[in-house]
Design a protein around this motif. Sequence first.
Motif, PDB file in Angstrom:
ATOM      1  N   VAL A  66       0.879  -1.166   0.000  1.00 55.00           N
ATOM      2  CA  VAL A  66       0.000   0.000   0.000  1.00 55.00           C
ATOM      3  C   VAL A  66       0.913   1.211   0.000  1.00 55.00           C
ATOM      4  O   VAL A  66       1.633   1.462   0.962  1.00 55.00           O
ATOM      5  N   HIS A  67       0.918   1.900  -1.152  1.00 53.26           N
ATOM      6  CA  HIS A  67       1.825   3.039  -1.314  1.00 53.26           C
ATOM      7  C   HIS A  67       1.152   4.305  -0.787  1.00 53.26           C
ATOM      8  O   HIS A  67       0.216   4.812  -1.384  1.00 53.26           O
ATOM      9  N   ARG A  68       1.657   4.803   0.349  1.00 52.82           N
ATOM     10  CA  ARG A  68       1.075   6.019   0.948  1.00 52.82           C
ATOM     11  C   ARG A  68       1.968   7.230   0.781  1.00 52.82           C
ATOM     12  O   ARG A  68       1.531   8.370   0.921  1.00 52.82           O
ATOM     13  N   HIS A  69       3.247   7.004   0.526  1.00 52.11           N
ATOM     14  CA  HIS A  69       4.220   8.068   0.435  1.00 52.11           C
ATOM     15  C   HIS A  69       5.453   7.534  -0.286  1.00 52.11           C
ATOM     16  O   HIS A  69       5.750   6.353  -0.128  1.00 52.11           O
ATOM     17  N   PRO A  70       6.177   8.293  -1.076  1.00 53.88           N
ATOM     18  CA  PRO A  70       5.979   9.713  -1.406  1.00 53.88           C
ATOM     19  C   PRO A  70       4.881   9.911  -2.445  1.00 53.88           C
ATOM     20  O   PRO A  70       4.449   8.958  -3.074  1.00 53.88           O
ATOM     21  N   PRO A  71       4.457  11.164  -2.643  1.00 56.53           N
ATOM     22  CA  PRO A  71       3.419  11.460  -3.628  1.00 56.53           C
ATOM     23  C   PRO A  71       3.839  11.078  -5.035  1.00 56.53           C
ATOM     24  O   PRO A  71       5.034  11.075  -5.351  1.00 56.53           O
ATOM     25  N   ILE A  72       2.877  10.755  -5.890  1.00 55.06           N
ATOM     26  CA  ILE A  72       3.117  10.448  -7.294  1.00 55.06           C
ATOM     27  C   ILE A  72       2.257  11.425  -8.100  1.00 55.06           C
ATOM     28  O   ILE A  72       1.100  11.641  -7.758  1.00 55.06           O
ATOM     29  N   PRO A  73       2.835  12.051  -9.144  1.00 54.50           N
ATOM     30  CA  PRO A  73       2.080  13.047  -9.914  1.00 54.50           C
ATOM     31  C   PRO A  73       0.733  12.503 -10.385  1.00 54.50           C
ATOM     32  O   PRO A  73       0.664  11.387 -10.891  1.00 54.50           O
TER      33      PRO A  73
END
Length: 131
Positions: A66-73
């Motif tokens: 579950v990818h919560r960080h870093p942001p992705i454009p």
Amino acid sequence: MAVRPMVGLDSTYFWEGTLADQLRLQRCNNCGALRHPPGPACPDCGALDRGFVVAAGTGTVFSFVVHRHPPIPDKELPILLALIDLDEGVRMVGEVVDLAPEELRIGLRLQVGFNRIDDELALPVWRKAEA
Ligand SMILES: [Zn+2]
């Protein structure tokens, strides 16, 4: 603008497939072995002669993050990324959508769909399979 995948010579068949609502797997024309990700030579027999088959588009979650960080454009977080065992016996990474993070689990059955970005790009996305 969406994050665009690299489309190289070896993966053209894959991206042409997603535009046609097909999940294509590379297949060795010599020994018939399926493989993903695509490559120039068969890992089983070394043959360079390759084609593809259209997968059923169903599989099972082998593992996930579950990818919560870093942001992705242009992406709303969290993003669910799963390593999926396709019913054809190959494994691929896929984004799981329309599912709460706490519902994602190993062994969950998934069904592929295609998210059309524009005339030239459609990305495979995975949803919980209908029981
Ligand atoms: Zn082969």
